[in-house]
Design a protein around this motif. Structure first.
Motif, mmCIF file in Angstrom:
data_model
loop_
_atom_site.group_PDB
_atom_site.id
_atom_site.type_symbol
_atom_site.label_atom_id
_atom_site.label_comp_id
_atom_site.label_asym_id
_atom_site.label_seq_id
_atom_site.Cartn_x
_atom_site.Cartn_y
_atom_site.Cartn_z
ATOM 1 N N GLU A 652 -36.731 -7.881 -2.346
ATOM 2 C CA GLU A 652 -35.810 -8.685 -3.140
ATOM 3 C C GLU A 652 -34.397 -8.108 -3.050
ATOM 4 O OE1 GLU A 652 -37.314 -8.684 -7.055
ATOM 5 O OE2 GLU A 652 -39.231 -9.628 -6.545
ATOM 6 N N GLU A 654 -31.971 -8.016 -5.232
ATOM 7 C CA GLU A 654 -31.584 -7.185 -6.382
ATOM 8 C C GLU A 654 -32.236 -5.818 -6.307
ATOM 9 O OE1 GLU A 654 -32.736 -10.183 -6.524
ATOM 10 O OE2 GLU A 654 -31.059 -11.410 -7.249
ATOM 11 N N LYS A 655 -33.444 -5.761 -5.739
ATOM 12 C CA LYS A 655 -34.183 -4.507 -5.677
ATOM 13 C C LYS A 655 -33.501 -3.494 -4.771
ATOM 14 C CE LYS A 655 -38.099 -2.288 -6.713
ATOM 15 N NZ LYS A 655 -38.528 -2.016 -8.073
ATOM 16 N N GLY A 659 -27.729 -7.796 -4.199
ATOM 17 C CA GLY A 659 -27.379 -8.916 -5.064
ATOM 18 C C GLY A 659 -26.049 -8.681 -5.756
ATOM 19 N N GLU A 696 -35.213 0.756 -9.918
ATOM 20 C CA GLU A 696 -34.550 -0.008 -8.861
ATOM 21 C C GLU A 696 -33.337 0.736 -8.335
ATOM 22 O OE1 GLU A 696 -33.670 -3.900 -10.046
ATOM 23 O OE2 GLU A 696 -35.681 -4.455 -10.584
ATOM 24 N N TYR A 783 -40.118 0.655 1.424
ATOM 25 C CA TYR A 783 -38.975 -0.178 1.796
ATOM 26 C C TYR A 783 -38.397 0.357 3.113
ATOM 27 C CZ TYR A 783 -39.228 -1.872 -2.991
ATOM 28 O OH TYR A 783 -39.650 -2.429 -4.160
#
Length: 966
Positions: A652, A654-655, A659, A696, A783
């Motif tokens: 994502e 935002e992650k 964002g 996050e 990630y």
């Protein structure tokens, strides 16, 4: 005319004007002829070339229409009609342009008009007709039309007329070109005549002018040579009596000599003053010698040095030395604050003040014969590392020269550093003296207190004073006790952390000893049973023993590789090879590796790939697979029932901080360098986890700065196992740390897996987070960004076979998870092929270890290979000198008498066996070892412990290459 100054400038202008007049006349003649030629050239370059181009374009349009029509008739696809329509639209435009260009050539215009009906006829009766027949599906009529060759006849006639048209145009162009060439020849003859005439005039003018100029210049040269012969006497000056530019040249040379004389003076003065600083330890002596030496050099009759002085929070500049200032009539102020007077302002502005025309009453300098007033004043700050250390002031009768200011500017840094150095030494001596004085004072005070204690009963006032003093001492003692207690607490905390670190490493060593001894124990027991009872065992039992020994050996090798990987990471020696990784192949790879494990443990195993995942990313595929294998192995190890799920998706925005208001808008570049696990261990449990965590922000900060839209994979491994307590979720990523680190724990392992995963993730520019709940399971999310710089390395098939580490890594999970090895399941076709290839081959084995010799000879002879053994490199050289009919050589690297490197160099050099394959065998799996073997003469390279399948694979490659070359 007498007295007329006919300068070099005037002489040169006269010559240039003469030449210019000749050139102008020549240019007028040439321009007239070139204009005519230019008109002819433009006609040919524009008209003739345009005619040829348009005629060729018409021919190309006809060819495009014919090609497009034929393509459509043959295939029926509308795409083939595009060149046909394009040509049909363009040929008439090109025809009209060409027709207008030929308006002055009626013959060619008539020839062109004969071509137009032919093209129209072909378009109507052949092109459009064929296309319409094809669209209507009338294949028979279409075949009949082509059978009559109506269109071909028109095309052939059209091609003939276009060719004839172009030939005539080429002939006309050649005629025009020939005429142009003749005109060009005439122009060249004219130019040559003009050039000769101008040259004669130029040479005559140059000779006259040069004789008049060189005569005076030679006089200047002789004068300069005289200066050179006098060994650079910088006081010598050039004297020239002429009034032209040579006089200016002499003046410039004299100015240069004056400048060099000033520079020499400055350098000599710098050297003299710099030698003065040596051995001085008193600031007053330093200042006195400085002002005494510098004032005469500046022709000053007065000088003062003001040194920086700090008194509490106030800073001023106090006089420490003077030159010719001892006279009572000379009023010298002893100190200045910042901004006070010229001295204070020079210190504040950090610049030099130079004042001339001082009033007579400013000051008087006296001598035995009288007194006089200096008219020039120089105030300069002494700077060192941007701080004003002193200010010097000079007064002189004569103006200060530029070399004086240059010298003073160059001396600032050296004098400032000397001031700082001397003051530092004086401060040390002062502190040492004060320390001795304070010691003596303390001793005297102690004696005084003792005397006062005897008089306490008689002197009440003295008793009060003494009590106050004792109260101060008590408060000081309490403060000291508090500080000692604080220091003790800090030492105890450090000792606790050190003890915890030592305990972590002790637990790790105990676990590692257990992990190493367990497979080693099975190897020793089973090998001893094979040695003692080999003859009494059947083949199946021996095979089972060998399989268990092989599996145990693979476990030992995996443990060693884990330790080596962690060591390489901590040393910063790990290599990241970026390549394109096919993400669509990951699910199948993971399923093939872990489906047997899931089936054995009766656990559901799924790999889910989201549809928006990119098919390819740029990263190190081997390290990525190693991370996933470690995570999945942990998941299966701690999951007794339920499921293990791998989910591959895009992270994502935002992650990962892409964002609005993301982390990358707030933080700078992230340090991704490798971190030492042992260094982080020494920081204590709270700091050892680095940037890994559950937040996050931690995930985003651990990723590199990526442009918006850059793909970042989020690969999660979810299990339904025992889970991890919340207070243990950070320490599991540390080296030597486990949730249960005791030797009698329920689940085995060394505790290095997740630490290696963390460091590999950091090197790949990624992040790793964990979410877990005791009794419900854990989710590890990896990630991985697609690296921006992709280094593509292309390896040949033979290098892929020789990459032993890759083969071992691919086989690692099976041995790691203690699954049944499938190494014994060889293809019958492959065995048959090996038998044919290996049978009768002659191999030289150079090895000093008898156990390795026995194992390799046994394995090779089973394949029908004849093996000769040499104990060292020298023995191998002697055997090759006697007989060099070997098909292949296995060369150990580390041997007594003569090692493998030296032996391979001799084989390739002295013996000249350049085509004989040599495979290097070494246990030094260090970086650069492969390149070192190849430089010594090895054909290929394999590390110990040897994988027999890989060894046979290498033999198959090189023996096959040898057969092909023969």
């Amino acid at each position: 005319m007498k007295g007329f100054n006919y300068s070099i400038h005037a002489k040169i202008i006269t010559g240039y004007l003469t030449i210019l007049v000749c050139l102008v006349l020549s240019l007028l003649i040439v321009i007239n002829r070139m204009t005519a030629l230019q008109n002819e050239v433009e006609f040919i370059s524009q008209h003739d070339l345009e005619v040829h181009n348009l005629a060729n374009q018409i021919q190309k349009n006809v060819l495009d229409m014919e090609t497009g029509m034929r393509g459509y008739v043959l295939t029926g696809q509308e795409e083939y009609l595009e060149p046909y329509h394009q040509g049909n639209r363009n040929w008439l435009d090109n025809y009209n342009k060409l027709h207008s260009l030929l308006k002055n050539n009626s013959s060619q215009q008539r020839n062109l008009e004969e071509i137009k009906p032919l093209i129209q006829n072909w378009v109507t009766n052949t092109g459009e007709y064929s296309i319409n027949q094809k669209r209507e599906g009338k294949e028979a009529e279409l075949a009949k039309h082509f059978g009559q060759q109506t269109g071909k006849k028109v095309t052939d006639q059209l091609r003939t007329q276009l060719t004839s048209f172009l030939e005539k145009e080429k002939k006309l162009t050649e005629e025009r070109t020939s005429e142009l060439r003749q005109n060009n020849t005439n122009l060249k003859i004219t130019l040559y005549a003009i050039i000769i005439l101008v040259t004669v005039i130029t040479i005559a003018t140059a000779l006259v002018l040069s004789n008049s100029i060189v005569k005076t210049i030679k006089q200047v040269v002789r004068t300069i040579q005289n200066i050179t012969d006098s060994k650079v006497d910088l006081t010598t000056r050039i004297s020239v009596k002429t009034n032209d530019e040579t006089h200016e040249l002499a003046e410039a040379m004299n100015s240069l000599l004056g400048s060099l004389e000033k520079q020499q003076w400055v350098q000599k003065s710098m050297t003299d003053i710099s030698m003065m600083y040596q051995g001085i330890t008193d600031i007053n002596e330093l200042a006195h010698k400085f002002i005494t030496r510098l004032a005469p050099l500046l022709n000053a009759c007065y000088g003062v040095v003001y040194l920086r002085r700090t008194q509490g929070s106030e800073v001023d500049f106090a006089k420490v030395a003077g030159y010719a200032t001892e006279d009572d009539e000379v009023a010298v102020k002893t100190s200045f604050r910042f901004g006070e007077g010229l001295v204070g302002q020079a210190a504040l502005d950090q610049r030099i003040f130079l004042i001339d025309q001082l009033p007579e009453e400013h000051m008087k300098v006296t001598s035995g014969l009288g007194a006089s007033s200096p008219r020039n004043l120089l105030v300069a700050p002494i700077l060192y590392e941007g701080r004003v250390e002193a200010v010097v002031e000079f007064a002189a009768m004569q103006p200060f020269l530029s070399q004086h200011l240059t010298l003073l500017d160059l001396l600032q840094d050296k004098f400032g550093s000397s001031i700082t150095s001397v003051l530092g030494r004086m401060e040390v001596e002062r502190l040492l003296g004060e320390s001795q004085v304070m010691t003596e004072e303390l001793q005297a005070q102690s004696e005084e207190l003792q005397a006062q204690s005897e008089e306490l009963q008689m002197q009440q006032e003295q008793l009060k004073i003494t009590n106050d003093y004792l109260e101060e001492q008590r408060q000081f003692a309490e403060q000291r006790a508090y500080e000692l207690k604080k220091a003790k607490d800090e030492l105890e905390e450090y000792s606790r952390k050190l003890q915890a670190s030592s305990q972590y490493k002790s637990d790790f060593l105990a676990n590692m000893s257990h992990e190493l001894r367990t497979p080693l124990n099975s190897i020793l027991i089973l090998s001893q049973m094979l040695m003692e009872n080999g003859a009494d065992m059947d083949e199946d039992e021996v095979g089972e023993y060998a399989r268990v020994i092989n599996t145990s050996g693979a476990d030992l090798l995996r443990l060693i590789d884990d330790i080596l990987d962690l060591s390489k990471i901590e040393a910063g020696k790990i290599e990241i090879l970026t390549d394109e990784v096919n993400v669509t192949e990951l699910p199948q790879t993971l399923k093939s590796l872990f489906d047997p494990v899931a089936a054995k443990k009766n656990v559901t195993f799924e790999v889910v790939t989201e549809p928006d995942v990119p098919p390819v990313i740029s990263t190190d595929g081997q390290r990525l697979q190693q991370i996933l294998k470690n995570l999945l192995s942990n998941a299966f190890k701690f999951t007794e029932q339920g499921s293990v799920t791998v989910r591959i998706a895009l992270a994502e925005a935002e992650k990962i901080g892409q964002g609005p208001g993301g982390v990358f808008e707030k933080f700078g570049e992230i340090d991704q360098g490798p971190a030492s696990a042992t260094e982080k261990l020494s920081q204590g449990p709270a700091d050892a986890t680095g940037k890994l965590g559950q937040h996050e922000d931690n995930v985003a900060q651990n990723l590199p700065q990526l442009p918006a839209g850059s793909p970042v994979l989020a690969i999660s491994v979810t299990d339904t196992g025992i889970g991890i307590p919340e207070d243990k979720q950070q320490i599991i990523f540390d080296a030597f740390r486990q949730v249960d680190g005791t030797t009698n724990r329920q689940y085995g392992g060394t505790g290095l897996g997740l630490s290696i995963c963390r460091e590999f993730t950091r090197l790949l520019g990624g992040a790793l987070e964990v979410e877990s709940e005791v009794g419900k399971g854990s989710t590890f999310t990896l990630y991985i960004p697609s690296r921006l710089e992709v280094e593509q390395e292309i390896f040949s098939a033979f290098e892929e076979v020789a990459a032993g580490r890759v083969v071992e890594d691919e086989a690692e999970p099976v041995a790691w998870l203690e699954e049944d090895s499938t190494a014994d399941e060889q293809s019958e076709a492959e065995c048959s092929s090996d038998d044919e290839l290996f049978n009768g081959k002659k191999v030289l084995l150079v090895e000093d270890d008898s156990r390795n010799v026995f194992a390799l000879v046994t394995a090779l002879e089973r394949k029908g290979v004849t093996v000769k053994v040499a104990k060292n490199g020298r023995g191998a050289i002697e055997m090759l000198r006697d007989q060099a009919d070997f098909d292949l050589i296995f060369m150990d690297i580390m041997m007594p008498v003569m090692g493998g490197y030296e032996a391979m160099t001799i084989i390739r050099g002295e013996l000249g066996l350049l085509d004989l394959p040599i495979i290097a065998l070494t246990a030094k799996a260090m970086k650069g070892e492969r390149d070192k073997c190849m430089e010594a003469g090895a054909s290929d390279y394999i590390t110990k412990p040897l994988n027999i399948d890989q060894l046979f694979s290498l033999m198959r490659v090189w023996l096959t290459e040898q057969v092909k070359s023969e």
